[in-house]
Motif scaffolding. Structure first.
Motif, short mmCIF file in Angstrom:
data_model
loop_
_atom_site.label_atom_id
_atom_site.label_comp_id
_atom_site.label_asym_id
_atom_site.label_seq_id
_atom_site.Cartn_x
_atom_site.Cartn_y
_atom_site.Cartn_z
N MET A 148 0.83 -1.20 0.00
CA MET A 148 0.00 0.00 0.00
C MET A 148 0.87 1.26 0.00
O MET A 148 1.78 1.39 0.81
N PRO A 149 0.59 2.19 -0.89
CA PRO A 149 1.36 3.44 -0.88
C PRO A 149 1.10 4.23 0.40
O PRO A 149 0.03 4.14 0.99
N VAL A 150 2.08 5.01 0.81
CA VAL A 150 1.93 5.87 1.97
C VAL A 150 1.20 7.13 1.50
O VAL A 150 1.65 7.82 0.60
N ASP A 151 0.06 7.40 2.10
CA ASP A 151 -0.77 8.53 1.71
C ASP A 151 -0.14 9.85 2.16
O ASP A 151 0.25 10.00 3.31
N ARG A 152 -0.05 10.81 1.24
CA ARG A 152 0.59 12.10 1.56
C ARG A 152 -0.19 12.89 2.59
O ARG A 152 0.38 13.50 3.48
N ALA A 153 -1.51 12.92 2.45
CA ALA A 153 -2.32 13.68 3.41
C ALA A 153 -2.20 13.07 4.81
O ALA A 153 -2.09 13.80 5.81
N LEU A 154 -2.19 11.76 4.89
CA LEU A 154 -2.03 11.08 6.16
C LEU A 154 -0.65 11.35 6.75
O LEU A 154 -0.50 11.57 7.96
N THR A 155 0.35 11.38 5.89
CA THR A 155 1.71 11.68 6.33
C THR A 155 1.79 13.09 6.90
O THR A 155 2.36 13.30 7.98
N ARG A 156 1.21 14.06 6.21
CA ARG A 156 1.20 15.44 6.71
C ARG A 156 0.50 15.52 8.07
O ARG A 156 0.96 16.19 8.99
N LEU A 157 -0.63 14.82 8.19
CA LEU A 157 -1.38 14.82 9.45
C LEU A 157 -0.52 14.30 10.60
O LEU A 157 -0.42 14.93 11.66
N TRP A 158 0.14 13.15 10.39
CA TRP A 158 0.92 12.55 11.47
C TRP A 158 2.21 13.30 11.74
O TRP A 158 2.67 13.36 12.89
N VAL A 159 2.80 13.90 10.73
CA VAL A 159 4.00 14.72 10.97
C VAL A 159 3.63 15.95 11.79
O VAL A 159 4.34 16.32 12.73
N ARG A 160 2.50 16.57 11.47
CA ARG A 160 2.02 17.72 12.25
C ARG A 160 1.77 17.31 13.70
O ARG A 160 2.17 18.00 14.64
N ARG A 161 1.10 16.19 13.89
CA ARG A 161 0.83 15.70 15.25
C ARG A 161 2.13 15.42 16.01
O ARG A 161 2.27 15.75 17.19
N GLY A 162 3.07 14.79 15.32
CA GLY A 162 4.35 14.48 15.94
C GLY A 162 5.11 15.74 16.34
O GLY A 162 5.69 15.82 17.42
N VAL A 201 3.57 17.22 19.43
CA VAL A 201 3.98 16.47 20.62
C VAL A 201 5.42 16.83 20.98
O VAL A 201 5.75 17.04 22.15
N TRP A 202 6.28 16.94 19.97
CA TRP A 202 7.69 17.22 20.26
C TRP A 202 7.88 18.61 20.87
O TRP A 202 8.82 18.83 21.63
N LEU A 203 6.99 19.54 20.57
CA LEU A 203 7.11 20.88 21.14
C LEU A 203 7.11 20.87 22.67
O LEU A 203 7.67 21.76 23.30
N ALA A 204 6.51 19.85 23.25
CA ALA A 204 6.53 19.73 24.71
C ALA A 204 7.91 19.33 25.23
O ALA A 204 8.22 19.57 26.40
#
Length: 171
Positions: free
Chosen positions: A108-122, A125-128
């Protein structure tokens, strides 16, 4: 579990390479703090990282994260070091990459929109991390020994797990 044979979807190799190598990078960040892990430990972390990359939804991921965090707690008895910041980023990167890899089979290809969502979330989290580090440094000489930090981390992980189970949406 993810099948590790067959065609590889676009984006899978880089995502799984991050899963495999980022825990080792986090472990090796202790070199900057003046403490080298034993070669067998580095090999174990790399082996577990590769296992996590092959089976991103398995418990191997939690195992490798615990091993790296335990090494930071055991290996650096002098207390907190600034190299903990890039180590935290490496572990978070591995976790986000494993989350993306676990969304489907290897083909399955890695979805770009999903990648952006999880990178933003990560990143959120890292800002803490720097804030927490600054607070820990701010308390100065009253910083508790490393085992106390490990117990605190375990308590936060348990609370987060309990919250996700109790507050999770039913399917």
């Amino acid at each position: 579990m993810t099948r590790w044979l067959g065609p590889v979807g676009p984006g899978q190799w880089p995502v799984r390479a991050l899963v495999a190598t980022m825990p080792l990078l986090a472990l090796l960040c202790t070199l900057g703090a003046g403490q080298a892990p034993a070669p067998w430990l580095a090999g174990l972390v790399l082996l577990l990282g590769v296992g996590w990359a092959c089976f991103p939804e398995s418990a191997v991921g939690a195992t490798v994260l615990v091993v790296v965090v335990a090494w930071w707690g055991i290996g650096l008895r002098e207390g907190l070091h600034p190299w903990a910041l890039p180590a935290a980023l490496a572990l978070l990167t591995a976790h986000v990459a494993a989350t993306l890899a676990a969304y489907g089979p290897l083909a399955m290809p890695v979805d770009r929109a999903l990648t952006r969502l999880w990178v933003r979330r990560g990143l959120l989290v890292w800002l803490a991390t720097p804030v927490t580090y600054a607070l820990a440094v701010g308390v100065g000489g009253s910083v508790p020994p490393a085992p106390v930090w490990l117990v605190g981390l375990a308590a936060v992980a348990a609370a987060a797990t309990a919250a996700s189970v109790l507050l999770g949406r039913p399917d």
